[in-house]
Design a protein around this motif. Structure first.
Motif, mmCIF file in Angstrom:
data_model
loop_
_atom_site.group_PDB
_atom_site.id
_atom_site.type_symbol
_atom_site.label_atom_id
_atom_site.label_comp_id
_atom_site.label_asym_id
_atom_site.label_seq_id
_atom_site.Cartn_x
_atom_site.Cartn_y
_atom_site.Cartn_z
ATOM 1 N N VAL A 37 53.334 -78.896 40.499
ATOM 2 C CA VAL A 37 53.866 -80.414 39.829
ATOM 3 C C VAL A 37 54.109 -81.292 41.006
ATOM 4 O O VAL A 37 54.654 -80.857 42.198
ATOM 5 C CB VAL A 37 54.971 -80.046 38.957
ATOM 6 C CG1 VAL A 37 56.444 -79.766 39.599
ATOM 7 C CG2 VAL A 37 55.399 -81.432 38.138
ATOM 8 N N TRP A 77 45.602 -87.954 32.012
ATOM 9 C CA TRP A 77 46.265 -86.754 32.701
ATOM 10 C C TRP A 77 46.134 -87.288 33.939
ATOM 11 O O TRP A 77 47.522 -86.807 34.753
ATOM 12 C CB TRP A 77 45.462 -85.738 32.576
ATOM 13 C CG TRP A 77 45.821 -84.510 33.172
ATOM 14 C CD1 TRP A 77 46.587 -83.348 32.767
ATOM 15 C CD2 TRP A 77 45.649 -84.063 34.743
ATOM 16 N NE1 TRP A 77 46.631 -82.441 33.639
ATOM 17 C CE2 TRP A 77 46.216 -82.752 34.845
ATOM 18 C CE3 TRP A 77 44.810 -84.398 35.762
ATOM 19 C CZ2 TRP A 77 46.241 -82.125 35.901
ATOM 20 C CZ3 TRP A 77 44.767 -83.923 37.001
ATOM 21 C CH2 TRP A 77 45.368 -82.709 37.083
ATOM 22 N N LYS A 116 49.900 -86.985 35.707
ATOM 23 C CA LYS A 116 50.131 -85.871 36.711
ATOM 24 C C LYS A 116 50.073 -86.215 38.360
ATOM 25 O O LYS A 116 50.852 -85.669 39.267
ATOM 26 C CB LYS A 116 49.077 -84.795 36.525
ATOM 27 C CG LYS A 116 49.376 -84.213 34.963
ATOM 28 C CD LYS A 116 50.598 -83.399 34.857
ATOM 29 C CE LYS A 116 50.870 -82.267 35.818
ATOM 30 N NZ LYS A 116 51.891 -81.425 35.452
#
Length: 326
Positions: A265, A46, A50
């Motif tokens: 994001v 992750w 991200k």
């Protein structure tokens, strides 16, 4: 950028998160709104998907409000591949914050008395001393970039920025102020862009032989700029269509903690700037139950006057900003 409203926050990674929060609070009047972390994924990828950092990287975060309009997000990272030396003044990825004060000399004297602060030139600081007061928050943020023309085109055409002056060029070879700042001999090109209603972004290209690779988020001196949008998913779809832009995964909403409800994001740009789009539901965030400190909000930014004090069509012919604090 669909539904973009303003620059939500500036972020950078510091070597000591507690010391950074204390310094901003004690000497610049910063108010810490919340702390969060550790942000990590002990077994998965992750962090890489991200945040574009090592999968075993661990981050702790503090949000500090500085002045009326600016949110500063500070990261304290540990990562197996972390670079602990921040960029030099003329490296790609160099970063500084210009802070507006009423009296530059008084501000410099006060910071010098704090200990651990090193003044970097020039002689214009020798003005009559007076009372230090943070009047408008950060005056501008500056980024060292590899290609000024490409970066300016991206910020204007993709993000909707407005240039407030022409590109200027200077030779640092015989400039003592540049040398004191650690800038090697060579050519420097710069331009200032207004991004949103209240943020001035200075883009600087150093052709002086500095490091050409920008820091990662997990490196000391790593940084990103976050834009407030009303619709994160629409903004992400728009960015995904732009040449050279990489949206890091899909938007997601923070499920718990002090900013539960934040939708966000990250995205990588073709010019090396690291960025984020987010929608923070200010006024309904968990941290607000535990402190009177508050983030600057979109209402604050939209009510702010144009920081250039000029219409966008009248270029700034003389640099007005003083980098009082670097």
């Amino acid at each position: 950028m669909p539904t973009a409203r303003a620059v939500d926050h500036l972020a950078w990674t510091v070597p000591d998160l507690d010391a950074a929060v204390d310094f901003l609070g004690e000497h610049l009047g910063g108010a810490c709104c919340y702390r969060q972390g550790p942000v990590q994924d002990p077994v998965g990828d992750w962090m890489t998907r991200k945040l574009a950092v090592h999968p075993r990287a661990v981050a702790h975060i503090a949000m500090v409000r500085l002045g009326r309009l600016r949110n500063l997000e500070l990261f304290g990272y540990t990562a197996p591949d972390q670079r602990t030396t921040p960029p030099a003044a003329d490296d790609v990825g160099a970063f500084h914050l210009g802070v507006h004060v009423q009296d530059v000399a008084a501000a410099a004297d006060r910071l010098a008395a704090a200990g651990g602060v090193r003044r970097l030139g020039p002689s214009f600081l020798d003005t009559p001393a007076g009372r230090i007061k943070l009047t408008t928050g950060p005056e501008h943020v500056s980024y060292g970039v590899a290609d000024l023309d490409a970066t300016l085109a991206f910020v204007v055409e993709v993000l909707g920025g407005t240039p407030v002056g022409a590109v200027t060029t200077m030779d640092t070879t015989a400039d003592p102020d540049a040398q004191e700042l650690g800038v090697r001999p060579g050519t420097v090109r710069r331009v200032t862009v207004r991004l949103g209603p209240a943020t001035l972004v200075e883009l600087v290209e150093h052709r002086t032989g500095g490091r050409r690779v920008p820091p990662r988020n997990s490196d000391v001196g790593g940084h990103h700029l976050a834009l407030h949008v009303e619709d994160v998913d629409a903004a992400a779809r728009y960015l995904d269509r732009q040449p050279g832009v990489t949206v890091l995964g899909t938007p997601e909403t923070v499920p718990d903690g002090p900013i539960a409800g934040d939708r966000w994001v990250y995205f990588a740009t073709p010019v090396g700037l690291q960025m984020e789009v987010l929608h923070m539901p200010d006024g309904a965030l968990p941290y607000e139950r535990d402190t009177t400190a508050r983030r600057a909000t979109v209402s604050d930014w939209l009510a702010a006057p144009d920081p250039t004090n000029r219409t966008p069509t009248r270029p700034m012919t003389q640099r007005r900003m003083i980098d009082a604090l670097d």
